[in-house]
Design a protein around this motif. Structure first.
Motif, PDB file in Angstrom:
ATOM      1  N   UNK A 191      40.726  43.263  37.440  1.00  8.16           N
ATOM      2  CA  UNK A 191      40.572  43.410  35.997  1.00  8.16           C
ATOM      3  C   UNK A 191      39.252  42.877  35.458  1.00  8.16           C
ATOM      4  N   UNK A 192      38.573  42.059  36.256  1.00  9.02           N
ATOM      5  CA  UNK A 192      37.394  41.362  35.733  1.00  9.02           C
ATOM      6  C   UNK A 192      37.731  39.927  35.353  1.00  9.02           C
ATOM      7  N   UNK A 193      39.019  39.564  35.408  1.00  7.93           N
ATOM      8  CA  UNK A 193      39.435  38.191  35.094  1.00  7.93           C
ATOM      9  C   UNK A 193      39.269  37.268  36.299  1.00  7.93           C
ATOM     10  N   UNK A 194      39.820  36.063  36.168  1.00  9.78           N
ATOM     11  CA  UNK A 194      39.659  35.053  37.223  1.00  9.78           C
ATOM     12  C   UNK A 194      40.630  35.302  38.379  1.00  9.78           C
ATOM     13  N   UNK A 195      41.831  35.779  38.033  1.00 10.32           N
ATOM     14  CA  UNK A 195      42.908  35.771  39.019  1.00 10.32           C
ATOM     15  C   UNK A 195      42.804  36.872  40.082  1.00 10.32           C
ATOM     16  N   UNK A 196      42.558  38.105  39.622  1.00 11.17           N
ATOM     17  CA  UNK A 196      42.677  39.209  40.588  1.00 11.17           C
ATOM     18  C   UNK A 196      41.684  39.127  41.757  1.00 11.17           C
ATOM     19  N   UNK A 197      40.437  38.677  41.561  1.00  9.90           N
ATOM     20  CA  UNK A 197      39.575  38.564  42.747  1.00  9.90           C
ATOM     21  C   UNK A 197      40.062  37.511  43.739  1.00  9.90           C
ATOM     22  N   UNK A 198      40.698  36.469  43.224  1.00  5.67           N
ATOM     23  CA  UNK A 198      41.238  35.445  44.126  1.00  5.67           C
ATOM     24  C   UNK A 198      42.412  36.033  44.911  1.00  5.67           C
ATOM     25  N   UNK A 199      43.233  36.820  44.216  1.00  2.88           N
ATOM     26  CA  UNK A 199      44.343  37.496  44.900  1.00  2.88           C
ATOM     27  C   UNK A 199      43.804  38.427  45.980  1.00  2.88           C
ATOM     28  N   UNK A 200      42.720  39.147  45.654  1.00  2.00           N
ATOM     29  CA  UNK A 200      42.121  40.066  46.630  1.00  2.00           C
ATOM     30  C   UNK A 200      41.619  39.294  47.841  1.00  2.00           C
ATOM     31  N   UNK A 201      40.989  38.166  47.587  1.00  2.39           N
ATOM     32  CA  UNK A 201      40.470  37.329  48.680  1.00  2.39           C
ATOM     33  C   UNK A 201      41.613  36.895  49.603  1.00  2.39           C
ATOM     34  N   UNK A 202      42.712  36.432  48.996  1.00  2.00           N
ATOM     35  CA  UNK A 202      43.821  35.926  49.813  1.00  2.00           C
ATOM     36  C   UNK A 202      44.479  37.053  50.618  1.00  2.00           C
ATOM     37  N   UNK A 203      44.578  38.223  50.012  1.00  2.00           N
ATOM     38  CA  UNK A 203      45.149  39.360  50.752  1.00  2.00           C
ATOM     39  C   UNK A 203      44.220  39.730  51.900  1.00  2.00           C
ATOM     40  N   UNK A 226      32.635  46.506  33.348  1.00  2.00           N
ATOM     41  CA  UNK A 226      32.532  47.321  34.565  1.00  2.00           C
ATOM     42  C   UNK A 226      31.580  46.656  35.564  1.00  2.00           C
ATOM     43  N   UNK A 227      30.447  46.183  35.056  1.00  2.00           N
ATOM     44  CA  UNK A 227      29.464  45.537  35.927  1.00  2.00           C
ATOM     45  C   UNK A 227      30.040  44.253  36.538  1.00  2.00           C
ATOM     46  N   UNK A 228      30.840  43.547  35.726  1.00  2.00           N
ATOM     47  CA  UNK A 228      31.509  42.342  36.231  1.00  2.00           C
ATOM     48  C   UNK A 228      32.362  42.674  37.449  1.00  2.00           C
ATOM     49  N   UNK A 229      33.114  43.765  37.342  1.00  3.61           N
ATOM     50  CA  UNK A 229      34.007  44.129  38.449  1.00  3.61           C
ATOM     51  C   UNK A 229      33.185  44.548  39.675  1.00  3.61           C
ATOM     52  N   UNK A 230      32.099  45.271  39.439  1.00  2.10           N
ATOM     53  CA  UNK A 230      31.229  45.631  40.570  1.00  2.10           C
ATOM     54  C   UNK A 230      30.713  44.355  41.239  1.00  2.10           C
ATOM     55  N   UNK A 231      30.285  43.400  40.428  1.00  2.15           N
ATOM     56  CA  UNK A 231      29.748  42.149  40.997  1.00  2.15           C
ATOM     57  C   UNK A 231      30.837  41.344  41.709  1.00  2.15           C
ATOM     58  N   UNK A 232      32.051  41.402  41.185  1.00  2.15           N
ATOM     59  CA  UNK A 232      33.164  40.731  41.885  1.00  2.15           C
ATOM     60  C   UNK A 232      33.380  41.377  43.252  1.00  2.15           C
ATOM     61  N   UNK A 233      33.295  42.693  43.296  1.00  2.21           N
ATOM     62  CA  UNK A 233      33.457  43.387  44.583  1.00  2.21           C
ATOM     63  C   UNK A 233      32.320  43.019  45.532  1.00  2.21           C
ATOM     64  N   UNK A 333      39.883  27.771  43.802  1.00  8.87           N
ATOM     65  CA  UNK A 333      39.589  28.724  44.869  1.00  8.87           C
ATOM     66  C   UNK A 333      38.520  29.721  44.412  1.00  8.87           C
ATOM     67  N   UNK A 334      38.609  30.143  43.150  1.00 14.86           N
ATOM     68  CA  UNK A 334      37.613  31.083  42.619  1.00 14.86           C
ATOM     69  C   UNK A 334      36.211  30.480  42.705  1.00 14.86           C
ATOM     70  N   UNK A 335      36.117  29.187  42.416  1.00 18.32           N
ATOM     71  CA  UNK A 335      34.806  28.525  42.519  1.00 18.32           C
ATOM     72  C   UNK A 335      34.338  28.490  43.966  1.00 18.32           C
ATOM     73  N   UNK A 336      35.276  28.174  44.859  1.00 20.52           N
ATOM     74  CA  UNK A 336      34.918  28.021  46.262  1.00 20.52           C
ATOM     75  C   UNK A 336      34.434  29.346  46.870  1.00 20.52           C
ATOM     76  N   UNK A 337      35.052  30.449  46.489  1.00 22.17           N
ATOM     77  CA  UNK A 337      34.687  31.729  47.111  1.00 22.17           C
ATOM     78  C   UNK A 337      33.581  32.437  46.338  1.00 22.17           C
ATOM     79  N   UNK A 338      33.175  31.881  45.202  1.00 20.98           N
ATOM     80  CA  UNK A 338      32.006  32.423  44.505  1.00 20.98           C
ATOM     81  C   UNK A 338      32.305  33.510  43.499  1.00 20.98           C
ATOM     82  N   UNK A 339      33.563  33.634  43.044  1.00 18.55           N
ATOM     83  CA  UNK A 339      33.860  34.668  42.046  1.00 18.55           C
ATOM     84  C   UNK A 339      33.967  34.100  40.630  1.00 18.55           C
ATOM     85  N   UNK A 340      34.133  32.782  40.504  1.00 14.10           N
ATOM     86  CA  UNK A 340      34.423  32.189  39.198  1.00 14.10           C
ATOM     87  C   UNK A 340      33.321  32.490  38.170  1.00 14.10           C
ATOM     88  N   UNK A 341      32.077  32.229  38.553  1.00 13.67           N
ATOM     89  CA  UNK A 341      30.970  32.385  37.606  1.00 13.67           C
ATOM     90  C   UNK A 341      30.871  33.830  37.110  1.00 13.67           C
TER      91      UNK A 341
END
Ligand code: ATP
Ligand code: MG
Length: 409
Positions: A191-203, A226-233, A333-341
């Motif tokens: 979604x571009x939020x904090x949670x879903x990229x962390x969920x993706x990482x764990x999966x 949209x750009x946020x989500x691209x950068x998260x990916x 975890x988001x901070x540790x894996x680099x998605x938080x910022x």
């Protein structure tokens, strides 16, 4: 003892033995080697030897960069920067290198040490405790470091293999998990939020290759999201290799929901549409599961009843790796894996824009179905799928996939 240390610096990546039981072992090892080759900078060499990865770094690549790359390979539990002394070599050569490693630790502040010796080659004359004593004596004499077998500041590992001695001064943690792709593929709703990229990482950590879907409600959510989500990916791709990202056209679906669904149930119905949309994309991606960033009780749409109402439209398993996680744990975890910022960049997601003032927290199956009654579910999804785009995202950037001009996949 006398002798010159003539050694090569390399990296060792270990994995957990438990994952290697049975006939999956070769597949697991090949996937791990492939991942390491892909993440390592330059044209580094990667061998599978003695049940671990042996990495020969390309010329000019600093060990730190190689270590960081291995620390992003799921499946690896520990990383060592090691020195290899080809055999035949005498004990003195091993001692010279152990002293060098001890000096390096001493320069970083260590005052005590322990030798952790392992004689994997049983034909070697000295048994492990004797080897530790010999090398430990040489290190203590040369450096003045104190031996402390219980709480050493540094452990110097010495490993005797048939072809070589290996020496290392530190064991660094790997990310754990299973190599990317060995568990199949999942499509994560991002979604571009904090949670879903962390969920993706764990999966992904459990061996799933990643596809992703972001449902875009342009112009209500702008290109910043949209750009946020691209950068998260891109950030996730540093762990998993390529991520295929669908940017799903969601504007018309969201408008239809606003028009025909009673306000308190809009978020839940919109989520059900997202899950249906995502499941259709799973068929294109050959993905066997969906992943979301839901966490139980975090917001109105994440009560048990709401999660049930959303989950019931999915035929594929809907994985929610964060379901029991607290927000603080997710943020750490988001901070540790680099998605938080990236996630906290100030752009709205559609969920905040279209959120009802008084969302229904305990929806029943009947009322959700009634609320959906006036929605042309199939037609809306079909039209939206036709207007969606797919990107291939790597750590370096994103490009349309398939590339323009190629046959549509
Ligand atoms: P996140 O921080 O991941 O946005 P959240 O706590 O804000 O999660 P919600 O907004 O309720 O939770 O969304 C729950 C889940 O639904 C998200 O984690 C994500 O997996 C999915 N989701 C929500 N909105 C979108 C969207 N626009 N595109 C894709 N998936 C979405
Ligand atoms: Mg959200």
């Amino acid at each position: 003892m006398s002798g010159e240390g003539c050694s090569e610096t390399l990296l060792l990546g270990h994995w957990a033995e438990v994952a290697l039981k049975g006939c999956n072992r070769p597949q697991f090892e090949r996937a791990l080697r492939r991942a390491a080759l892909q993440r390592l900078p330059g044209r580094s060499g990667v061998e599978l030897r003695d049940g671990r990865l042996v990495v020969h770094l390309a010329a000019g690549v600093p060990a730190e960069a190689g270590i960081a790359a291995l620390q992003r390979c799921f499946g690896i539990v520990s990383v060592r920067r090691a020195r290899r002394i080809a055999r035949p070599a005498d004990l003195a050569a091993l001692a010279v290198v152990a002293v060098e490693e001890a000096r390096r630790a001493q320069a970083a502040g260590a005052e005590s040490f322990k030798i952790a010796a392992r004689r994997a080659d049983k034909r070697f004359a000295l048994r492990s405790p004797d080897l530790a004593r010999e090398i430990g004596g040489a290190v203590a004499a040369a450096t003045g470091l104190r031996v402390d077998v219980h709480h050493p500041d540094v452990q110097i590992g010495c490993d005797v293999r048939a072809d070589a001695f290996y020496v290392w001064g530190a064991v660094l943690p790997g990310p754990g998990g299973l190599p990317t792709g060995t568990a199949g593929r999942a499509l994560c709703l991002l979604s571009g939020g904090i949670d879903s990229p962390v969920a993706a990482y764990l999966a992904a950590k459990r061996g799933l290759a990643l596809s992703a879907a972001y449902f875009h409600t342009f112009p209500y959510t702008g290109d910043g999201t949209r750009q946020k989500v691209v950068d998260l990916c891109r950030a996730l791709a540093a762990y998993t290799g390529e991520v295929r990202l669908w940017v799903g056209h969601f504007t018309d679906i969201q408008s239809a929901v606003q028009e025909s669904v009673p306000e308190p149930l809009r978020t839940i119905v919109a989520r059900r549409m997202m899950v249906r949309f995502a499941e259709a994309l799973c068929r294109r991606e050959r993905a066997g599961a969906l992943v979301t960033g839901d966490s139980l009780g975090q917001v109105a749409s994440q009560t048990l009843e709401a999660l049930t109402a959303v989950g019931e439209v999915a035929a594929l398993p809907l994985l929610r790796p964060l379901v029991t996680a607290d927000k603080t744990e997710i943020v750490d975890l988001a901070r540790r894996i680099g998605t938080y910022a990236i996630s906290v960049r100030p752009f709205d997601d559609c969920c905040t824009l279209f959120a009802p003032r008084h969302p229904r927290t305990r929806p029943t199956r009947g009322e959700v179905r009634d609320a959906e009654g006036r929605l042309a579910v199939g037609a809306l999804l079909e039209a939206a799928a036709a207007r969606s785009e797919r990107l291939r995202v790597t750590p370096d950037g994103a490009e349309p996939y398939p590339p323009p001009g190629a046959v549509k996949g």
